[in-house]
Structures are given as structure tokens and as C-alpha cells.
Enzyme design. Sequence first.
Site, mmCIF file in Angstrom:
data_model
loop_
_atom_site.group_PDB
_atom_site.id
_atom_site.type_symbol
_atom_site.label_atom_id
_atom_site.label_comp_id
_atom_site.label_asym_id
_atom_site.label_seq_id
_atom_site.Cartn_x
_atom_site.Cartn_y
_atom_site.Cartn_z
ATOM 1 N N ASP A 49 9.945 17.842 -27.781
ATOM 2 C CA ASP A 49 10.272 17.513 -26.382
ATOM 3 C C ASP A 49 10.455 18.768 -25.528
ATOM 4 O OD1 ASP A 49 10.133 14.799 -26.912
ATOM 5 O OD2 ASP A 49 12.250 14.672 -27.459
ATOM 6 N N ARG A 81 1.799 14.780 -21.689
ATOM 7 C CA ARG A 81 2.500 16.024 -21.332
ATOM 8 C C ARG A 81 1.635 17.275 -21.447
ATOM 9 N NH1 ARG A 81 8.431 14.523 -23.834
ATOM 10 N NH2 ARG A 81 9.031 13.126 -22.124
ATOM 11 N N SER A 111 18.825 10.713 -29.203
ATOM 12 C CA SER A 111 18.363 10.150 -30.481
ATOM 13 C C SER A 111 19.538 9.608 -31.294
ATOM 14 C CB SER A 111 17.660 11.226 -31.307
ATOM 15 O OG SER A 111 16.479 11.629 -30.683
HETATM 16 C C1 S3P Z 1 12.729 10.720 -30.913
HETATM 17 C C2 S3P Z 1 11.703 11.310 -31.561
HETATM 18 C C3 S3P Z 1 10.621 12.033 -30.877
HETATM 19 C C4 S3P Z 1 10.997 12.456 -29.483
HETATM 20 C C5 S3P Z 1 11.687 11.374 -28.724
HETATM 21 C C6 S3P Z 1 12.914 10.857 -29.459
HETATM 22 C C7 S3P Z 1 13.696 9.925 -31.703
HETATM 23 O O1 S3P Z 1 9.502 11.186 -30.807
HETATM 24 O O2 S3P Z 1 9.859 12.868 -28.767
HETATM 25 O O3 S3P Z 1 12.097 11.867 -27.460
HETATM 26 O O4 S3P Z 1 14.783 9.600 -31.188
HETATM 27 O O5 S3P Z 1 13.381 9.617 -32.855
HETATM 28 P P1 S3P Z 1 8.500 11.127 -32.065
HETATM 29 O O6 S3P Z 1 9.349 10.952 -33.236
HETATM 30 O O7 S3P Z 1 7.591 9.960 -31.898
HETATM 31 O O8 S3P Z 1 7.767 12.441 -32.003
#
Ligand code: S3P
Length: 442
Positions: free
Chosen positions: A322, A353, A27
Site C-alpha cells: 500500500d 495504482r 487490517s
Molecule cells: C490487506 C491486504 C492488502 C492491502 C489491503 C489490506 C488486508 O491487500 O493492500 O489494503 O487487510 O489483508 P492484498 O492482501 O490483497 O494485497
Amino acid sequence: MSTGLHSAAVHRPSRLRGTIAIPGDKSISHRALILNALARGRAHIDGFLDAADTRSTLACLRALGAHIEPASAGAVVVHGAGRASLHEPEDVLDCGNSGTTMRLLTGALAGLPMFAVLTGDASLRRRPMDRIVQPLRALGAELSGRADGRLPPLVVRGGALRGGQRIESRVASAQVKSSILLAALAADGPTTVVEPEQSRDHTERMLRAMGAGVTIDGGTVTLTPPAGDLRAVDVTVPGDISTAAPWIVAATLHPDAELLLTGVGVNPTRTGLLDILWSMGAAIELLEERESGGEPVADLLVRSAALHGVEVGGALVPRAIDELPLVALAGALASGETLIRDAAELRVKESDRVATTAEMLRAFGVTVEERPDGMRVRGGASLRGAAVGSSGDHRLAMLGAVAALLAEGETAIDDSGAVAVSYPDFWRELARLGGVQESLRG
Ligand code: S3P
């Protein structure tokens, strides 16, 4: 991501011991590239995650004219020349398997005067985009997409946007929040985003460090755009707690384990897994707690522990989103029952999932009841090795590997190459720990 290339054979080692340096946070790596590409100045990004998802972001930004080059030891340098320096891409932007790439870039493009089309692989083209299309339209952006704007490919015609708005998101999603905040940089006044529970806050931390006005009150964030461009910032990317998660769960559940995981980001909006495992009885210690590049970091020492079942829901869910497939596995080996609820978001990830986790755990002999918003897992299982597939989902490939480390007999994991999305070295690390017998082509 379906690589179709590899199948891995994994067995249970008698002991699980060692030290693993955890690769950079996915992220934060995406955000460091995107925000610095919009900013002015030179930014050195240390600890950048080199994986398929972050490569998708890098390629899209280059297609928009961003100047990004590799630096020593896996770092990258972004030479930002301000938002106005980015240009209309000559071709469709391919976001690959990466929801973060598509949603964050669409937000950024909503505020730029150009035409762009964003697409991705078969998994990404099934994922919901109305959650960003509707709020970005409310800010004044012109957007369309397949199925009335619900699915990719997306078409964006960006430009000046309206400030002074309060946007309520139906889902606790950092991708949605960040998409809106990136668009809000181009608005003519402050924008407020409200989400039902607070999601990860990496975008807010970085925007603040770059000179934007950001105020946070629980699930409410207000962004006041800076007068000119954002200021580039150097970023030291911490290790990804979602990448550490398979090791945390494996070491907790294996009967003779002690793993030291170094340099793990422990931002409180990301540490739901630790809170869940502690509440189940896990033995996880945070060592050398420190701050790096505006994010808290620690080494994690994880030892074997006997767990008991829990109920997981509410604000914990976005903090562990996650990691919930791994929580289900922990529940299978805990005493009693584990219930995961309020997690319908799991159904719209790289795979569904809820379905893929339940299917995989059942193959190992676990009793799982699928629910619309999560699952109920019966504890006290004895796992037996199985032939499973990743469903092209990196987190499922790693879930299968962890289950295999704990199962009697051998496990074959098909399409194991899916791990390249977030953790290209995963199988090498597993082999180093003594868990992989062979890796087959075919
Ligand atoms: C992420 C946010 C999450 C996560 C993804 C990465 C991000 O998704 O599941 O792997 O980098 O902002 P969501 O914000 O849609 O839940």
C-alpha cells in the site's frame, strides 16, 4: 470511495515538525471484529480504527447477527456467541469500498450454512474475486458471482467444508490467504495455504491467540481448526504503518522536517517501506520498541534526508504494497532512478495504482514510465503544485497531499474526502502541521 464532497488546497510549509498519534491499524481492526464475531466470549477491542472501511465490516457483521457495541474512547466490544449464533442476513451485505471486508467475510461465510450476497461500491465491483472464489470452491463451498465468479456481487451458499487440502494462491495477498483460513475453520481437517511471497500475518497471529492450530513456514500456512469455537481475545490495535506512511515520506523528503509518529505497528510483514527508505538513505529511528497485543509496536522519529534511487521487487512488494505509490514519489525526489517491479497487484487496488500514481506524479512534473508490473521513476525532480484528483482512492488523495507538501506553489486535490476510508482525520492533521490553506466545498 467517491465522496465527491471536498477539494483540499495544500501548500508547502517552511518547516514540518510535530508529533502525530497514528490511528489504529485497518487490517487488524477488520480481523479483530470478524474473528471475535465468530468466537465465543467477550472481546474488548482497544484502538479500533473508526473509518469507512471498518464501518463496512461492522455493519455486515451486525447484519449477520453479531452483537457489537461501542465502548469508551473509541473502543468496541464484541459479544461472541460462537459461529452457530450468526444467522442468514436479510439483505445484501454492502462492503462499501473495502476489499478486506468482502474477501474475509466471503471466506467466513463459506463455512456457515446460509445464503448471502455481497456487493460494494463501483471500485470494489471492479476488483478480482476469482482469487478467492476458486480456492473456496476447492474447499467445497458453493459460490458464484458476476462474470463467471470473477467480479462482485458474490453469492455464497456456505456449509461444511473439506479439510486435508493444500491450496496454492497465485498472488501474495493477505486478503486471499485470510479468506481461505477463515473458511478452513469450518473444514473437517487441516488446510494448507501456499503463497508466492509471505503477505501480512495478522490473521495467523490472531487465530493462534484464539486457540486455532497455526503453523507458518515462510509463505506456507497450515491451519488446524479448534475442536469447538475460537476463544474471544481482547485486542489492542497498534497504529497503522500504512497510515503513518504519508508522514514518514513527507518528513523524509521535506528539507526541514522532524516528525514523531507514535504507537506504530512494526510487524515485519508490514515494514517494507522502512526497509526501502533506509536503503535509499532515510533517517528514520525506531524508539520505545515494545509488544502490544501480539504485535510489535514502536514510535518512529523521522528527519529530513537526501535519498538515492533504488530497485524494489520480490519479497519487498507485499511488505510495502500500500506504500508503493509513496515510494514512487520518494524516487522522484531521490537522485538517480527508481524501479518498482513485481507489483502488478497495484493495478487491482481501489484504483489502478500504477496508472493513477503515474498520472498524479506527472501532474507535479515527474517523469514516470508505466510498466505492466510497476513503474520507472526519474529522480531529481522539482515538484510544482498542480490540480489533481484522488480517483476516489484514499491512498492517492494522501499521495497528492504529500507531493503538495513538497511542491513549489499551491496544489488543489479534488475528491479529497476519499481519505475517510482509512484516515478520517488526515486533513485535520495536515492543517495542524501547517500544510492546508483551505478546504473547499463543491
Ligand atoms: C490487506 C491486504 C492488502 C492491502 C489491503 C489490506 C488486508 O491487500 O493492500 O489494503 O487487510 O489483508 P492484498 O492482501 O490483497 O494485497
